[in-house]
Design a protein around this motif. Structure first.
Motif, mmCIF file in Angstrom:
data_model
loop_
_atom_site.group_PDB
_atom_site.id
_atom_site.type_symbol
_atom_site.label_atom_id
_atom_site.label_comp_id
_atom_site.label_asym_id
_atom_site.label_seq_id
_atom_site.Cartn_x
_atom_site.Cartn_y
_atom_site.Cartn_z
ATOM 1 N N PRO A 140 1.835 -6.314 0.081
ATOM 2 C CA PRO A 140 1.318 -7.150 -1.005
ATOM 3 C C PRO A 140 1.231 -6.442 -2.354
ATOM 4 O O PRO A 140 1.067 -7.101 -3.374
ATOM 5 N N SER A 141 1.330 -5.103 -2.368
ATOM 6 C CA SER A 141 1.191 -4.370 -3.629
ATOM 7 C C SER A 141 2.374 -4.668 -4.542
ATOM 8 O O SER A 141 3.534 -4.521 -4.150
ATOM 9 N N GLU A 142 2.073 -5.049 -5.776
ATOM 10 C CA GLU A 142 3.165 -5.371 -6.707
ATOM 11 C C GLU A 142 3.971 -4.111 -7.048
ATOM 12 O O GLU A 142 5.165 -4.175 -7.292
ATOM 13 N N GLY A 168 13.556 -16.273 -4.875
ATOM 14 C CA GLY A 168 12.190 -16.219 -4.374
ATOM 15 C C GLY A 168 11.742 -14.783 -4.243
ATOM 16 O O GLY A 168 12.233 -14.056 -3.386
ATOM 17 N N SER A 169 10.829 -14.372 -5.136
ATOM 18 C CA SER A 169 10.302 -13.013 -5.100
ATOM 19 C C SER A 169 8.888 -13.014 -5.636
ATOM 20 O O SER A 169 8.408 -13.995 -6.201
ATOM 21 N N GLN A 170 8.271 -11.856 -5.473
ATOM 22 C CA GLN A 170 6.844 -11.697 -5.738
ATOM 23 C C GLN A 170 6.539 -11.564 -7.235
ATOM 24 O O GLN A 170 7.172 -10.762 -7.942
ATOM 25 N N GLY A 171 5.546 -12.317 -7.677
ATOM 26 C CA GLY A 171 4.953 -12.123 -9.001
ATOM 27 C C GLY A 171 5.963 -12.067 -10.134
ATOM 28 O O GLY A 171 6.881 -12.873 -10.215
ATOM 29 N N ASP A 172 5.759 -11.061 -11.008
ATOM 30 C CA ASP A 172 6.611 -10.911 -12.193
ATOM 31 C C ASP A 172 7.762 -9.939 -11.960
ATOM 32 O O ASP A 172 8.504 -9.630 -12.892
ATOM 33 N N ILE A 214 0.245 -15.510 2.280
ATOM 34 C CA ILE A 214 1.103 -16.235 1.330
ATOM 35 C C ILE A 214 0.647 -15.904 -0.096
ATOM 36 O O ILE A 214 1.457 -15.636 -0.982
ATOM 37 N N ARG A 215 -0.693 -15.871 -0.279
ATOM 38 C CA ARG A 215 -1.235 -15.571 -1.601
ATOM 39 C C ARG A 215 -0.933 -14.121 -1.988
ATOM 40 O O ARG A 215 -0.472 -13.842 -3.078
ATOM 41 N N TRP A 216 -1.177 -13.173 -1.058
ATOM 42 C CA TRP A 216 -0.925 -11.767 -1.354
ATOM 43 C C TRP A 216 0.536 -11.496 -1.685
ATOM 44 O O TRP A 216 0.845 -10.737 -2.585
#
Ligand SMILES: [Zn+2]
Length: 469
Positions: A140-142, A168-172, A214-216
């Motif tokens: 979960p770590s960005e 589809g990828s995490q955050g920014d 899912i949130r992390w």
């Protein structure tokens, strides 16, 4: 009976009128429609967002000449001996082998025995997705997500892939990496990010995953109702999306709202869906359908008549069937699923004349198999009826069309961006030779030499002197 017939006729007429108004009202605009306000001579960003930019030279200050090799230009024409001349970040000209019409100070590289191609494109990546071993707790770590993506960029680049569409990828992470690659601060392919994958509660990519995870992981945006689907699209656009990725399940109203919003913002929409959701997505006006999942022959015909493209991605399922013995436990894959059925779907798409592109969807540790999976996907195209050169055209020109970048990428022609691949041998005759990557040029910069990422020594900046010295 007559009453029945007349009612049917009346309702048929009414349906026709309604359809007319629906199409008039929704318009089913294409993402490119808003470009009628943009003169082609206006300098814009090299992505589907087409944001006006200040005119300035891009790429290294040099002329680079690749001579002595064969050129496969990606248009479908047969490979021929020739010389490619690159000026800064653009292709300047293609010369016959006997010509030496280039500036005296040009950098000349002999590529005898090699083939020059447009850089390959991968239409389906998830750069931040975690691996199964080792980093689950860090997943979960960005920071870790960014480092995972950076590691993957190298595998893609050293496989001759100069553009990826990240769906589809995490955050920014992918938005930031796109800019770092663009500014040549990081070795990698161009990134065309979708940001988060938009789906409904319990939809694809949420099954078997606790809500906290899912949130992390931050790669999925769960939306509910047409207004929220529209908002989810605007959120990705705000962060910098070049494309919108939607996944089943969704109601008619939800997908219609999301597609309308994306197209009005000038972005294409691609959808991971199955069975009747594919038909629903096609009716809503989406641009591309991901994966070889089941759909009716009528839906395939509707895709063909509406010009909806396909990114069939047979390779991830081949890896799943090879390594796991089947695709189990997914509520978004509740159908009989096999390599044979997937290949049959690709054949049907080809027979219907649907534009098919190349994507790998390499999740988990599978990127470490590169370039194998990309080449195997091209072989799937050959197994479904494409010739070897046609499969390479799918990987270059067709992929650039699906990306909405065919005016700048996908073929080797004067004025196009210099994304160029040089491989030893003749990959247009033997796809396995695509693994023998020698040189990769992205945006005019040499980023792979002798098969590995090359990074020039940093430029030392002059330190300003103290004013009062
Ligand atoms: Zn995927």
């Amino acid at each position: 009976m007559s009453l029945d017939v007349s009612m049917k006729m009346k309702s048929a007429a009414l349906l026709g009128v309604m359809l007319f108004f629906c199409q008039g009202a929704t318009g089913q605009e294409k993402a490119q429609d808003r470009r009628k306000f943009l003169d082609p001579s206006t300098p814009v960003s090299d992505d589907p967002r087409r944001i006006p930019v200040k005119p300035a030279p891009s790429g290294p200050d040099r002329v680079l000449v690749l001579r002595g090799g064969r050129i496969f230009d990606g248009t479908g024409a047969a490979a021929e001996q020739g010389t490619l001349v690159i000026e800064r970040n653009k292709i300047l000209k293609i010369l016959p082998p006997s010509s030496t019409e280039w500036p005296k100070n040009a950098e000349v590289v002999n590529v005898a025995g090699k083939t020059i191609l447009p850089g390959l494109i991968d239409l389906h990546t998830h750069l931040t997705y975690p691996l199964t071993e080792g980093d689950v707790l860090h997943a979960p770590s960005e920071a870790d997500a960014t480092l995972r993506a950076v590691e993957k960029l190298r595998y893609f680049l050293e496989s001759g892939i100069t553009s990826v569409r990240d769906v589809g990828s995490q955050g920014d992470v992918t938005f930031r990496l796109k800019e770092w690659v663009r500014d040549n601060r990081l070795a990698g392919p161009r990134i065309f990010p979708a940001g988060q994958f938009i789906t409904a509660e319990g939809g694809h990519s949420t099954e078997n995953t606790p809500d906290e995870w899912i949130r992390w992981m931050g790669a999925t945006r769960i939306a509910s109702g047409p207004d929220d689907w529209r908002l989810a699209v605007r959120e990705q656009f705000h962060k910098g999306a070049d494309v919108i990725k939607l996944g089943s399940h969704f109601s008619r109203e939800e997908i219609k709202a999301a597609v309308e919003e994306a197209h009005e913002l000038g972005l294409k929409v691609t959808v991971d869906a199955e069975t009747f959701y594919i038909r629903r997505a096609v009716e809503a006006g989406v641009d591309t359908i991901e994966h070889p999942l089941p759909r009716t022959d009528e839906t395939i015909q509707l895709m063909a008549s509406k010009g909806v493209a396909a990114d069939p991605t047979l390779i991830p399922y081949q890896i799943i069937f090879d390594e796991w013995g089947g695709y189990f436990g997914s509520t978004s894959r509740r159908f009989t699923f096999s390599n044979e059925a997937n290949l049959e779907m690709l054949k049907k798409l080809k027979r219907a004349g649907i534009k098919c592109g190349v994507g790998t969807d390499l999740i988990l540790h599978w990127y470490r198999y590169l370039p194998g999976p990309y080449i195997r996907e091209l072989k799937n195209f050959v197994a479904a009826g494409w010739s070897v050169p046609e499969a390479l055209v799918a990987a270059t020109r067709t992929n650039s069309e699906i990306l909405d970048m065919d005016d700048r990428l996908g073929t080797l022609a004067p004025g196009k961006l210099a994304d160029v691949l040089v491989v030893v041998g003749r990959p247009d005759e033997n796809l396995d030779e695509l693994a023998k990557v020698d040189l990769v040029i992205r945006d005019g910069y040499t980023v792979v030499e002798a098969g590995k990422v090359t990074i020039p020594r940093h430029t030392v900046a002059a330190q300003p002197r103290k004013v009062h010295e």
